[in-house]
Write an enzyme that holds these catalytic residues in place. Structure first.
Site, mmCIF file in Angstrom:
data_model
loop_
_atom_site.group_PDB
_atom_site.id
_atom_site.type_symbol
_atom_site.label_atom_id
_atom_site.label_comp_id
_atom_site.label_asym_id
_atom_site.label_seq_id
_atom_site.Cartn_x
_atom_site.Cartn_y
_atom_site.Cartn_z
ATOM 1 N N ARG A 262 0.748 -1.352 0.062
ATOM 2 C CA ARG A 262 0.085 0.167 0.012
ATOM 3 C C ARG A 262 0.933 1.270 0.054
ATOM 4 N NH1 ARG A 262 -4.890 -0.674 2.446
ATOM 5 N NH2 ARG A 262 -3.877 -1.846 4.252
ATOM 6 N N TYR A 263 1.954 1.054 0.829
ATOM 7 C CA TYR A 263 2.970 2.312 1.006
ATOM 8 C C TYR A 263 4.188 2.028 -0.121
ATOM 9 C CZ TYR A 263 0.125 3.109 5.197
ATOM 10 O OH TYR A 263 -0.959 3.033 5.950
ATOM 11 N N ARG B 51 7.314 0.114 1.833
ATOM 12 C CA ARG B 51 6.905 -0.915 2.757
ATOM 13 C C ARG B 51 6.204 -1.859 2.315
ATOM 14 N NH1 ARG B 51 5.209 3.698 4.832
ATOM 15 N NH2 ARG B 51 3.699 3.717 6.334
ATOM 16 N N CYS C 22 -3.307 -18.046 14.271
ATOM 17 C CA CYS C 22 -2.722 -17.473 15.323
ATOM 18 C C CYS C 22 -2.540 -18.201 16.502
ATOM 19 C CB CYS C 22 -3.371 -15.995 15.518
ATOM 20 S SG CYS C 22 -3.543 -14.822 14.474
ATOM 21 N N CYS D 160 -8.118 -12.966 18.797
ATOM 22 C CA CYS D 160 -8.712 -11.754 19.247
ATOM 23 C C CYS D 160 -10.087 -11.500 18.698
ATOM 24 C CB CYS D 160 -7.695 -10.765 19.201
ATOM 25 S SG CYS D 160 -5.977 -11.325 19.372
ATOM 26 N N CYS E 54 -10.651 -8.982 15.973
ATOM 27 C CA CYS E 54 -9.536 -9.075 14.761
ATOM 28 C C CYS E 54 -9.836 -8.354 13.714
ATOM 29 C CB CYS E 54 -9.019 -10.383 14.687
ATOM 30 S SG CYS E 54 -7.979 -10.560 13.325
ATOM 31 N N ARG F 20 -8.615 -8.961 10.690
ATOM 32 C CA ARG F 20 -8.692 -10.063 9.874
ATOM 33 C C ARG F 20 -9.469 -11.190 10.070
ATOM 34 N NH1 ARG F 20 -2.693 -8.661 9.432
ATOM 35 N NH2 ARG F 20 -2.616 -7.155 7.683
ATOM 36 N N ASP G 11 -10.611 -1.176 13.730
ATOM 37 C CA ASP G 11 -11.229 -1.241 12.389
ATOM 38 C C ASP G 11 -12.792 -1.980 12.284
ATOM 39 O OD1 ASP G 11 -9.068 -0.326 11.085
ATOM 40 O OD2 ASP G 11 -7.977 -2.472 11.560
ATOM 41 N N ASP H 103 -6.991 3.226 10.601
ATOM 42 C CA ASP H 103 -6.788 2.977 9.339
ATOM 43 C C ASP H 103 -8.115 3.417 8.179
ATOM 44 O OD1 ASP H 103 -5.204 1.366 7.410
ATOM 45 O OD2 ASP H 103 -4.676 0.232 9.090
ATOM 46 N N LYS I 17 -3.071 4.911 7.141
ATOM 47 C CA LYS I 17 -3.411 5.056 8.572
ATOM 48 C C LYS I 17 -3.158 6.696 8.633
ATOM 49 C CE LYS I 17 -1.515 0.906 10.375
ATOM 50 N NZ LYS I 17 -0.975 0.216 9.164
#
Ligand SMILES: *Cc1c(COP(=O)(O)O)cnc(C)c1O
Ligand code: SF4
Length: 357
Positions: free
Chosen positions: A96-97, A100, A109, A113, A116, A118, A277, A314, A321
């Protein structure tokens, strides 16, 4: 029979095992199973011991135990809330950037969470990247000298074997134009014993390797977690933290103050505080942005600069962000500014006359 004195050894993944461990009531079992059929559930032994089942507002339980509120989607929620898919040029990469990329090696995971971002992707049975897919992702990075940093995320990269991690870090270390390899993980908190000598050795590189742990409440920094962080820091690897501002977990100044002080004491620099999010079924975790800004503003001046992360959101749709804390400097035109100090008093500030334009 389980008792409070038995040391847990199993990862709990459904209503039955959560009831048996005394973490939820029999009456909540069907609802936990309904959630577990839609989203992955996993509560590791290290997390189980952090939960006080007699506290209905326990901040650890709230983050990891399934709740029927997760089954209520809102129209403004989105399976891909920060628009990763549109920025994925090859499997496993999100670019996206300009400088990076994210490299997502796995989609599992150690814990899941409940908030989450995702959650529609992680823990849903998607296989880790194959060797060929990793090669294609690395080729993408090699071919683009503008990429300066690779961020291993997922899923949690530390669920990989130390050997596979070492192979990936070594391959990245050989890419001349890279300056930094960053790893995002919840393992030091969810499974601190996994941070063993082999894993720490696998992170050794000539490039700067940074580890960013995900941690939302001071209770997560147990003695084993702090020891795990120390093993990473002692190997010369800087450790930062990202936290999520979560309703009923840390959405007050005292909880955030305790969290950030505990992190810094554990040698961890708070990096980002994320506004949550809009992932499906997570409304009950999202404070209003106004509430978040007021809480974060109250930390200014009250806490050491070492303890202040950047509060970010975000932008839905993949726009990246942005810092969202209340501004303390307002432009007043012609090089003049109004600055607000920590007590709320306003002060004029003026640029040098020759700084004009
Ligand atoms: C958050 C994010 C990053 C990392 O951003 P930093 O501000 O450098 O921490 C990189 N790529 C994507 C796609 C992201 O969402
Ligand atoms: S560790 Fe990260 S990716 Fe995994 S469930 Fe938690 S928030 Fe999602």
């Amino acid at each position: 029979m389980t008792s409070a004195l038995t040391k847990p050894t199993a990862v709990l993944r459904d209503g039955k095992s959560l009831v048996a461990a005394g973490l939820i009531d029999q009456g909540a079992r069907a609802e936990a199973d309904a959630v577990a059929r839609r989203y992955a559930v996993a509560v590791t032994p290290a997390v189980q011991v952090l939960i006080d089942p007699t506290d209905p507002a326990d901040p650890i339980a709230r983050q990891f135990l399934p709740s029927s509120a997760e089954l209520k989607d809102q129209p403004d929620e989105d399976a891909d809330p920060i628009g990763d898919d549109a920025f994925s040029p090859v499997k496993g990469i999100v670019h996206r950037y300009p400088d990076r990329v994210l490299l997502k090696l796995v989609h599992t995971c150690p814990v899941y969470c409940r908030y989450c971002f995702r959650r529609e992707r992680v823990g849903q049975g998607e296989a880790p990247l194959s060797t060929a897919e990793i090669q294609r992702a690395l080729d993408y990075v090699r071919a683009r000298p503008d990429i300066w940093e690779v961020i291993l995320t997922g899923g949690d990269p530390f669920v990989l074997s130390s050997r596979r991690l070492r192979n990936t870090i070594t391959a990245l270390d050989r890419i001349d134009h890279l300056g930094v390899v960053r790893i995002h993980t919840r393992v030091p908190i969810a499974d601190p014993d996994r941070i063993d000598d082999d894993l720490v050795a696998a992170l050794s590189a000539d490039k700067a390797v940074y580890v960013v742990i995900h941690c939302n409440h001071a209770h997560e920094l147990s003695t084993p977690a702090v020891a795990a962080i120390r093993r990473i820091v002692d190997a010369g690897i800087p450790v930062l933290a990202q936290s999520v501002l979560l309703k009923g977990v840390n959405d007050d100044a005292a909880s955030l103050e305790a969290l950030f002080r505990a992190l810094v004491r554990a040698r961890v620099k708070p990096y980002y505080l994320h506004h949550p999010d809009r992932a499906p079924g997570t409304t009950h975790f999202r404070p209003s942005l106004a509430t978040g800004r007021t809480i974060v503003d109250g930390l200014q001046g009250r806490l050491s600069g070492l303890c202040q992360p950047t509060y970010v959101l975000d932008i839905p749709g993949g726009h990246g962000k942005v810092p969202v804390a209340i501004e303390r400097a307002a432009e007043a035109g012609d090089g003049a500014y109004v600055l607000r100090d920590r007590n709320g008093h306003l002060h004029d500030y003026r640029d040098n006359v020759d700084n004009g334009s």
